[in-house]
Scaffold this active site. Structure first.
Site, PDB file in Angstrom:
ATOM      1  N   HIS A 124       8.797  -9.895  -8.929  1.00 51.44           N
ATOM      2  CA  HIS A 124       9.236  -8.801  -9.799  1.00 51.44           C
ATOM      3  C   HIS A 124      10.748  -8.645  -9.665  1.00 51.44           C
ATOM      4  O   HIS A 124      11.284  -8.640  -8.546  1.00 51.44           O
ATOM      5  CB  HIS A 124       8.543  -7.492  -9.403  1.00 51.44           C
ATOM      6  CG  HIS A 124       7.051  -7.523  -9.583  1.00 51.44           C
ATOM      7  ND1 HIS A 124       6.406  -6.777 -10.541  1.00 51.44           N
ATOM      8  CD2 HIS A 124       6.083  -8.214  -8.927  1.00 51.44           C
ATOM      9  CE1 HIS A 124       5.097  -7.000 -10.468  1.00 51.44           C
ATOM     10  NE2 HIS A 124       4.881  -7.877  -9.488  1.00 51.44           N
ATOM     11  N   SER A 180       1.823 -10.486 -20.498  1.00 49.15           N
ATOM     12  CA  SER A 180       2.133 -10.216 -19.094  1.00 49.15           C
ATOM     13  C   SER A 180       1.255 -10.952 -18.105  1.00 49.15           C
ATOM     14  O   SER A 180       1.563 -10.984 -16.916  1.00 49.15           O
ATOM     15  CB  SER A 180       2.025  -8.707 -18.830  1.00 49.15           C
ATOM     16  OG  SER A 180       0.670  -8.297 -18.874  1.00 49.15           O
ATOM     17  N   LYS A 183      -2.385  -7.200 -18.421  1.00 48.43           N
ATOM     18  CA  LYS A 183      -3.048  -6.419 -19.463  1.00 48.43           C
ATOM     19  C   LYS A 183      -2.317  -6.461 -20.792  1.00 48.43           C
ATOM     20  O   LYS A 183      -2.913  -6.686 -21.833  1.00 48.43           O
ATOM     21  CB  LYS A 183      -3.209  -4.961 -19.002  1.00 48.43           C
ATOM     22  CG  LYS A 183      -4.155  -4.769 -17.833  1.00 48.43           C
ATOM     23  CD  LYS A 183      -4.403  -3.295 -17.555  1.00 48.43           C
ATOM     24  CE  LYS A 183      -3.133  -2.588 -17.109  1.00 48.43           C
ATOM     25  NZ  LYS A 183      -3.372  -1.156 -16.791  1.00 48.43           N
ATOM     26  N   GLY A 184      -1.007  -6.217 -20.759  1.00 47.93           N
ATOM     27  CA  GLY A 184      -0.295  -5.988 -21.998  1.00 47.93           C
ATOM     28  C   GLY A 184       0.757  -7.011 -22.340  1.00 47.93           C
ATOM     29  O   GLY A 184       0.636  -8.198 -22.013  1.00 47.93           O
ATOM     30  N   HIS A 186       5.168  -7.582 -22.713  1.00 43.01           N
ATOM     31  CA  HIS A 186       6.541  -7.137 -22.464  1.00 43.01           C
ATOM     32  C   HIS A 186       7.427  -7.643 -23.591  1.00 43.01           C
ATOM     33  O   HIS A 186       7.254  -8.773 -24.062  1.00 43.01           O
ATOM     34  CB  HIS A 186       7.058  -7.677 -21.126  1.00 43.01           C
ATOM     35  CG  HIS A 186       6.276  -7.206 -19.946  1.00 43.01           C
ATOM     36  ND1 HIS A 186       6.205  -7.890 -18.749  1.00 43.01           N
ATOM     37  CD2 HIS A 186       5.492  -6.113 -19.778  1.00 43.01           C
ATOM     38  CE1 HIS A 186       5.447  -7.240 -17.902  1.00 43.01           C
ATOM     39  NE2 HIS A 186       4.989  -6.154 -18.507  1.00 43.01           N
ATOM     40  N   HIS A 399      47.615 -25.045  -5.198  1.00 49.06           N
ATOM     41  CA  HIS A 399      48.173 -24.211  -6.262  1.00 49.06           C
ATOM     42  C   HIS A 399      49.576 -23.752  -5.858  1.00 49.06           C
ATOM     43  O   HIS A 399      49.743 -22.901  -4.985  1.00 49.06           O
ATOM     44  CB  HIS A 399      47.251 -23.014  -6.495  1.00 49.06           C
ATOM     45  CG  HIS A 399      47.534 -22.264  -7.752  1.00 49.06           C
ATOM     46  ND1 HIS A 399      46.684 -21.304  -8.260  1.00 49.06           N
ATOM     47  CD2 HIS A 399      48.581 -22.299  -8.624  1.00 49.06           C
ATOM     48  CE1 HIS A 399      47.180 -20.796  -9.365  1.00 49.06           C
ATOM     49  NE2 HIS A 399      48.342 -21.387  -9.604  1.00 49.06           N
ATOM     50  N   LYS A 645      22.624 -10.491  19.182  1.00 48.32           N
ATOM     51  CA  LYS A 645      22.292  -9.642  20.333  1.00 48.32           C
ATOM     52  C   LYS A 645      22.122  -8.211  19.858  1.00 48.32           C
ATOM     53  O   LYS A 645      23.021  -7.643  19.231  1.00 48.32           O
ATOM     54  CB  LYS A 645      23.385  -9.726  21.396  1.00 48.32           C
ATOM     55  CG  LYS A 645      22.973  -9.059  22.708  1.00 48.32           C
ATOM     56  CD  LYS A 645      24.008  -9.273  23.779  1.00 48.32           C
ATOM     57  CE  LYS A 645      23.474  -8.784  25.128  1.00 48.32           C
ATOM     58  NZ  LYS A 645      22.845  -7.468  25.094  1.00 48.32           N
ATOM     59  N   ASP A 647      21.412  -4.134  20.379  1.00 44.68           N
ATOM     60  CA  ASP A 647      21.781  -3.096  21.329  1.00 44.68           C
ATOM     61  C   ASP A 647      20.576  -2.184  21.569  1.00 44.68           C
ATOM     62  O   ASP A 647      20.546  -1.033  21.131  1.00 44.68           O
ATOM     63  CB  ASP A 647      22.965  -2.302  20.771  1.00 44.68           C
ATOM     64  CG  ASP A 647      23.706  -1.535  21.857  1.00 44.68           C
ATOM     65  OD1 ASP A 647      23.349  -1.708  23.028  1.00 44.68           O
ATOM     66  OD2 ASP A 647      24.623  -0.777  21.528  1.00 44.68           O
ATOM     67  N   GLU A 792      26.246  -6.331  18.762  1.00 48.76           N
ATOM     68  CA  GLU A 792      26.804  -6.320  20.105  1.00 48.76           C
ATOM     69  C   GLU A 792      27.385  -7.667  20.516  1.00 48.76           C
ATOM     70  O   GLU A 792      28.273  -7.736  21.353  1.00 48.76           O
ATOM     71  CB  GLU A 792      25.699  -5.895  21.076  1.00 48.76           C
ATOM     72  CG  GLU A 792      26.175  -5.593  22.473  1.00 48.76           C
ATOM     73  CD  GLU A 792      25.029  -5.228  23.398  1.00 48.76           C
ATOM     74  OE1 GLU A 792      25.303  -4.844  24.535  1.00 48.76           O
ATOM     75  OE2 GLU A 792      23.859  -5.347  22.987  1.00 48.76           O
TER      76      GLU A 792
END
Length: 942
Positions: A124, A180, A183-184, A186, A399, A645, A647, A792
């Site tokens: 999604h 989709s 069901k429907g 988009h 450059h 690491k 903490d 850390e």
């Protein structure tokens, strides 16, 4: 792809991915296996990726399959990226109330295949994308979700889709339908990115209301369930910046493997319209391509009936914010309803609300800075997305502008993401160079060389210093990029730089105080180590049936010996392959320093990867301890794994038949202190196990904080514990495994134990459990990343080392940014003035070597509150003694001291050690109830 149970490692466009359980059935009603799912994702990738790339992906996972209609499988909705995800998965951060979380971006074939490997069947995504600096763009598409209510189906959704099409075309938008797979339908329409999510959401809402007003018997815009019977809901809310929609071409977690399938309008007119399974979608794409590709190109769609257009319609900006288009009042007479078959024109209050001439322009900044009539630089009309391996190209241009610099550019999602390097590519791993991120450039710039006229942006000479291809190791939008560059023969990398093949890390620093968002550093990673990794990854590569353009190598066999009983493994020793490709077996370490010995050579008859099981009721093993050190302590003759690491406080996690027990480093049961971790057994794929990890608390910025964790120590009131656990739950960082189903695995080498940990633990099953990833780079880059992330330091662990319970080992080295020191409290001095009646300072000591006598190291009087100091005076008074536990306390410090039994351990920060062994500028960090005085050692500056 073979439906095999044998794991294998595949190479997909340079990405290394381990595949397991390929024969596992994920869709029981059709018998569809994981291998078939991966084959679908690989073939559909060229058309699916352009609709997912650059968008944070939330996933729905079915680890044990989707089940059947009668018995659905268990599903997990996953937002932030799993710590076990491969490092090369492109990622970006999304802010949440609990702090920023990293999300994967589905930018390449390998990421799609990884999603299939972990059974993340549904992907999604939102309607917006990330910029290359990690910031979110405005939406580049509008979506309407046509959801059938009870008594309606796909045919009614198609009818509403045709009505919506007329309105959208009248607004200059040309929608494309997607069945989709659930069901429907988009409807997607491309936008130019000039309006915010809130503005687009408002327009979509007004559009849905207008459709409802014109077709009350068919359309509803209100999501209340009681209003939806016999109607189709036009769900406009998916345009909200926080919402996501099933990605086009994603599989669905339904009983049958259906797909969110883009369709043509002619297909939508089919009276037998239905949702399509993945084999049908593949066949359609082969035959007629991708209907949704229209969203990716330039277009202009005028409405066919200008007579119905309103010349004075409000702009989208007004509809979205300051002066929204008025909704009908309750007493207002609605417009006459049209019949179901009638094509509706655009509503007057939305006409011209969105003026679209082309898709979102990722080169808008680049174009705004250049006049193609005055500069020879390429200014192309379009951004061409390329998701093939050939798209992984780089260029470094010398450059000569107002100041000489080098422009470093990496191809990424159809553009060249660019940094200016004032001092060029570093040639010394010990020195980092500044990198300043600039605007994205077009892909055509990769071959540009010439003169930019004086007075134009960047005026001066541009020459190609080097160019070639790169292998992606990591891409975290706006935070970190790690790549291996393969330059051209005789190019600058080879002749003037660190080498023709070079691994570099780009790490975002934000400049001083984080006030310079375009400031990065570029770090040269250890070339020898990078070369060794490439050699190992290439070893044994063979053709694979995963997909065209991929290759696979045999999965390294795990060292022999007793395995979890569910696998039925033998205890006999036999040769296997190490992660580096060399044939080895794990073994008991020889005499001498067992914590520093590598695995035994092949064929050694006494190789024993496991140790005897513990007796019932016996304490779990004590955790292995690290030696303080610096990067110079990492021997070049060994491979080192680098972990961040944390903490926090160490915890041995004992899980048995669903029961969890947390044991501190000094053997105390601390389970009651962390009730939010009581159900982490849900993450385990075994009956029992003993794991090693760290309990971490996060501050308001989402960073580990020992100070926050201190609040959880020594609480006697269960209600107070529960209140703190709910307000700021701790995290459990798991990084090692000691036992599985009663069998010890401490004699396995580090790499084998890490692989086993990933097999045993699924952290997605618990929101507070994680397996932090190993850093893919050298120690300097790891330290730079750790500092940038506010951590850390780094833990370096030898890849061939076994686990030595309760022992401090040079096979594990902890490297910190600032020096912290554990100390033994041996006394206190009374406070003066406002601190009268409280502790003014604590007197501290450190053992003189393992088991040695205590040596006085100084006193600390800052970093704690008056309330704490008052409580300490009462607590310490119970353990007073007449003489100092350490013999070398100076007279000035001992003048009014109260001495105490040396049983309490604390931690302080300091700037350095003085030449006479004292702490310079110590500052209080907190008590360490998880440690005993015998655990304390003098730390080495990092």
């Amino acid at each position: 792809m073979p439906a095999s149970e044998k794991p294998e490692t595949v190479l997909i466009q340079g990405r290394r991915l381990r595949l397991t359980n390929l024969g596992k059935v994920l869709y029981p009603e059709t018998g569809t296996t994981k291998a078939e799912v991966l084959a679908y994702l690989t073939e559909i990738a060229p058309v699916m990726l352009p609709h997912c790339a650059g968008r944070p992906a939330t996933r729905k996972r079915w680890p044990d399959g989707v089940g059947t209609a009668g018995q659905p499988g268990e599903v997990f909705f996953i937002k932030n990226l799993e710590p076990s995800a491969p490092e090369w998965v492109v990622r970006a951060d999304v802010g949440h109330s609990s702090g920023a979380k990293s999300y994967p971006l589905v930018d390449d074939v390998a990421t799609l295949v990884w999603l299939g490997q972990v059974a993340a069947l549904e992907v999604h995504v939102p309607q917006w994308t990330f910029r290359s600096d990690g910031e979110a763009r405005n939406p580049d598409r509008l979506v309407l979700d046509l959801d059938p209510g009870p008594g309606t189906g796909l045919a009614e959704c198609a009818e509403v889709a045709r009505l919506a099409r007329g309105l959208l075309r009248g607004m200059g938008l040309d929608p494309v339908p997607v069945t989709s797979g659930s069901k429907g339908i988009h409807l997607y329409a491309a936008l130019d990115g000039s309006n915010t999510s809130d503005q687009i959401n408002t327009v979509a809402h007004e559009l849905a209301r207008a459709m409802e007003a014109d077709h009350k018997d068919l359309v509803v815009s209100d999501m209340k369930k009681e209003l939806r019977r016999g109607k189709v809901l036009v769900d406009w809310s998916q345009n909200n910046g926080n919402k996501t929609t099933i990605a086009p071409y994603s599989l669905r977690g339904r009983p049958h493997p259906t797909v969110a399938a883009p369709r043509t309008w002619e297909e939508l007119d089919d009276p037998d319209l239905r949702h399509l399974a993945y084999p049908e979608v593949l066949e359609l794409v082969r035959r007629r391509g991708d209907p949704l590709a229209a969203l990716l190109g330039a277009y202009e769609v005028p409405y066919t009936d200008p007579g119905e257009r309103a010349a004075d319609a409000p702009a989208l900006a007004s509809a979205g914010g300051e002066t929204p288009a008025p909704a009908r009042s309750r007493g207002e007479t609605p417009a006459p309803a049209r019949s179901r078959g009638e094509t509706s024109g655009p509503p007057r209050d939305l006409t011209n609300a969105v003026a679209v001439r082309r898709r979102l322009d990722r080169l808008a900044t680049y174009r705004a800075m250049r006049d193609p009539a005055k500069t020879p630089e390429p200014v192309p009309d379009e951004v061409l997305d390329d998701y093939s391996e050939a798209a992984q190209t780089f260029v470094i241009q010398e450059h000569h502008a107002s100041r000489l610099h080098w422009d470093f550019r990496l191809a990424h999602r159809g553009v060249l993401v660019s940094w200016a390097l004032p001092k060029g590519v570093p040639t010394d791993p010990g020195r980092n160079n500044l990198a300043v991120q600039t605007e994205d450039h077009p892909m055509e710039y990769g071959t540009f060389a010439g003169t930019i006229p004086k007075g134009e942006y960047g005026g001066g000479e541009v020459a190609i210093w080097d160019s070639g291809t790169f292998e992606l190791r990591k891409w975290h939008e706006g935070r970190e990029v790690i790549v291996v560059l393969h330059g051209r023969e005789g190019g600058g990398l080879e002749t003037q730089g660190p080498g023709r093949t070079t691994q570099v890390a780009l790490i975002h620093t934000g400049g001083r105080g984080g006030q310079e968002p375009n400031q990065w550093l570029i770090h040269l990673m250890d070339p020898a180590r990078a070369g060794e990794r490439r050699t190992r990854r290439a070893a044994g590569a063979r053709p694979s049936t995963v997909a065209a353009g991929t290759s696979a190598e045999p999965e390294p066999a795990r060292a022999p010996g007793p395995r979890p009983s569910r696998r039925g493994a033998s205890t006999a020793a036999a040769p296997g392959r190490s992660p580096g490709g060399a044939t080895t077996t794990a073994a008991a370490a020889p005499e001498g320093r067992p914590d520093e010995q590598p695995a035994a050579p092949e064929g050694r008859p006494d190789a024993q990867p496991t140790a005897p099981a513990r007796a019932p009721g016996e304490r779990p093993p004590a955790p292995m301890l690290a030696t303080p050190g610096t990067a110079h302590d990492l021997s070049g003759e060994h491979e080192w794994a680098l972990e961040m690491k944390w903490d926090g406080v160490r915890a041995v996690v004992e899980v048995d038949a669903g029961t969890v027990r947390l044991v501190s480093r000094n053997g105390n049961d601390v389970t009651r202190q962390y009730p939010e971790l009581g159900d982490v057994a849900a993450t385990l794929r075994a009956h029992s196990a003993v794991l090693d990890g760290e309990i971490v608390a996060l501050d308001a910025r989402g960073r580990p904080s020992f100070g926050v964790l201190q609040k959880r120590f020594g609480l006697g009131d269960d209600r107070q514990v529960a209140r703190l656990a709910a307000a700021n739950p701790v995290r459990l960082m798991l990084f090692d495994v000691l036992e599985v189903d009663g069998e010890s695995v401490v004699r396995l080498p580090y790499d084998e134990r890490r692989a086993l940990l990933h097999e045993l633990v699924d952290p997605e099953r618990h929101r507070l459990a994680e397996i932090p990833a190993v850093f893919d780079g050298d120690v300097d880059a790891a330290m730079a990343a750790s500092r940038a992330w506010g951590l850390e330091g780094v833990m370096a662990k030898r890849r061939d080392s076994r686990y030595t319970p309760g022992r401090r080992s040079r096979a594990w080295v902890k490297i910190k940014h600032t020096l912290a020191q554990e100390v033994v409290v041996i006394g206190w001095r009374p406070g003066q003035g406002s601190r009268a009646g409280a502790v003014g300072s604590l007197l501290l000591a450190v053992p003189d070597g393992p088991g040695g006598r205590l040596r006085y190291v100084g006193r600390v009087g800052t970093g704690f509150t008056l309330k704490e100091a008052e409580q300490w005076q009462r607590d310490l008074a119970r353990d007073e003694r007449p003489d100092p536990p350490a013999p070398d306390v100076p007279r000035a410090d001992a003048r009014d001291a109260h001495w105490v039994t040396p049983s309490r351990v604390a931690e302080v920060e300091l700037s350095e050690w003085t030449t006479d062994g004292r702490l310079r500028h110590p500052r209080w960090r907190g008590w360490r109830p998880d440690k005993a005085p015998s655990d304390v050692v003098r730390e080495v500056p990092g």
